[in-house]
Design a protein around this motif. Sequence first.
Motif, PDB file in Angstrom:
ATOM      1  N   UNK A   1       0.818  -1.212   0.000  1.00 14.28           N
ATOM      2  CA  UNK A   1       0.000   0.000   0.000  1.00 14.28           C
ATOM      3  C   UNK A   1       0.854   1.265   0.000  1.00 14.28           C
ATOM      4  N   UNK A   2       0.495   2.247  -0.835  1.00 13.19           N
ATOM      5  CA  UNK A   2       1.199   3.533  -0.815  1.00 13.19           C
ATOM      6  C   UNK A   2       0.904   4.332   0.443  1.00 13.19           C
ATOM      7  N   UNK A   3      -0.057   3.876   1.229  1.00 15.34           N
ATOM      8  CA  UNK A   3      -0.408   4.600   2.435  1.00 15.34           C
ATOM      9  C   UNK A   3       0.679   4.620   3.489  1.00 15.34           C
ATOM     10  N   UNK A   4       1.585   3.650   3.471  1.00 14.24           N
ATOM     11  CA  UNK A   4       2.607   3.567   4.518  1.00 14.24           C
ATOM     12  C   UNK A   4       3.484   4.818   4.601  1.00 14.24           C
ATOM     13  N   UNK A   5       4.042   5.312   3.484  1.00 17.44           N
ATOM     14  CA  UNK A   5       4.904   6.503   3.588  1.00 17.44           C
ATOM     15  C   UNK A   5       4.170   7.816   3.320  1.00 17.44           C
ATOM     16  N   UNK A   6       2.875   7.751   3.028  1.00 15.91           N
ATOM     17  CA  UNK A   6       2.164   8.895   2.479  1.00 15.91           C
ATOM     18  C   UNK A   6       2.246  10.149   3.345  1.00 15.91           C
ATOM     19  N   UNK A   7       1.937  10.010   4.626  1.00 18.27           N
ATOM     20  CA  UNK A   7       1.867  11.183   5.502  1.00 18.27           C
ATOM     21  C   UNK A   7       3.203  11.900   5.587  1.00 18.27           C
ATOM     22  N   UNK A   8       4.292  11.149   5.725  1.00 20.46           N
ATOM     23  CA  UNK A   8       5.593  11.784   5.888  1.00 20.46           C
ATOM     24  C   UNK A   8       6.101  12.385   4.577  1.00 20.46           C
ATOM     25  N   UNK A   9       5.803  11.742   3.455  1.00 19.32           N
ATOM     26  CA  UNK A   9       6.220  12.302   2.164  1.00 19.32           C
ATOM     27  C   UNK A   9       5.442  13.578   1.872  1.00 19.32           C
ATOM     28  N   UNK A  10       4.154  13.566   2.154  1.00 18.26           N
ATOM     29  CA  UNK A  10       3.353  14.781   1.956  1.00 18.26           C
ATOM     30  C   UNK A  10       3.829  15.908   2.861  1.00 18.26           C
ATOM     31  N   UNK A  11       4.327  15.566   4.023  1.00 19.65           N
ATOM     32  CA  UNK A  11       4.752  16.592   4.976  1.00 19.65           C
ATOM     33  C   UNK A  11       5.882  17.446   4.424  1.00 19.65           C
ATOM     34  N   UNK A  12       6.766  16.883   3.591  1.00 15.64           N
ATOM     35  CA  UNK A  12       7.837  17.698   3.018  1.00 15.64           C
ATOM     36  C   UNK A  12       7.498  18.187   1.609  1.00 15.64           C
ATOM     37  N   UNK A  13       6.302  17.846   1.100  1.00 13.36           N
ATOM     38  CA  UNK A  13       5.877  18.349  -0.199  1.00 13.36           C
ATOM     39  C   UNK A  13       6.077  17.388  -1.350  1.00 13.36           C
TER      40      UNK A  13
END
Length: 310
Positions: A87-99
């Motif tokens: 699932x792409x959900x695993x890193x999603x929050x942290x990757x979005x946090x830096x843009x």
Amino acid sequence: MFLISGPDLVIAAGKAGIIGAFPAPNARTIEDLAAWLPRITSELKAAGREGMWAINMIVHPTYERFDAELDLICEYKPRIVVTALGSPGRPLERVHAYGGAVFSDVITPDQARKAVDAGADGLILVASGAGGHTGHYSPFAFVEEVRGFWDGPLILGGAIGGARAIRAALTIGADFAYMGTRFIATRESLVSDDNRAMLVRATMRDIVTTTAVTGIPSNWMRESLDAAGFTPDMLEIKKKIDFSNLHGDSKAWKNIWGAGHSVGRTRAVQSVAELVDELVEEYRLTGSDLTRITDWPHDIEAARADLVAG
């Protein structure tokens, strides 16, 4: 591009004007990855190509380096993080946090829907004929079905070996083309000269699809499977999926070489810059071909009139 793409290839691709990507586990250790990332970012920035790179993460539960790799990704901030085998959900929050943006590798429409539901920013459709881990759907039908529910960024991969295939991918609804096999034989890749020579020799008929190597349907060059001692019966076995200790000496894929159905387009060892220049020129010429296509109906009607008149 497991064990194929590294800093040299990624940097050369970025300098040539395309986005170079590499799987994080291509770095044998986390310490190696920690050395690769600053080199990639600094050299591309110096060349005026800042951000022209992407990284691929394995998100399968058996992959032990996920957290450590994600920490480094958040430090060096690639524009695109590609997730595979989960699932792409695993890193999603942290990757979005830096843009950054997360693109998910998928091989079926069902996987594409799940990736969209998990919040993926983009999809990579891996169609039939891809090298290494492959899909089994026609790119024409695959793109059409996914475009029925997804209008966001879409990359198409699978047997894209030249400019005509790139233009075709864009014509049927993809935004970008994903090309791997043509870059394996470049001088900047991590492979051996024997691997490069095998690619130049190979044609589409030399590609074998099997689950026996990684547990996932994958395309490999028959010559390398034969050299590794795989018999026809062994190729029918489905191996258990296990991405722990990827660089262990017992891993069969260390000596088995992947390639896609487009391998026949690899006719020589080139630099990345030479290959990209060739593709750009081919793409320009395919544009003139399309201009001629628009004349076809008129040519056909004229030929029919001549035939009737005759």
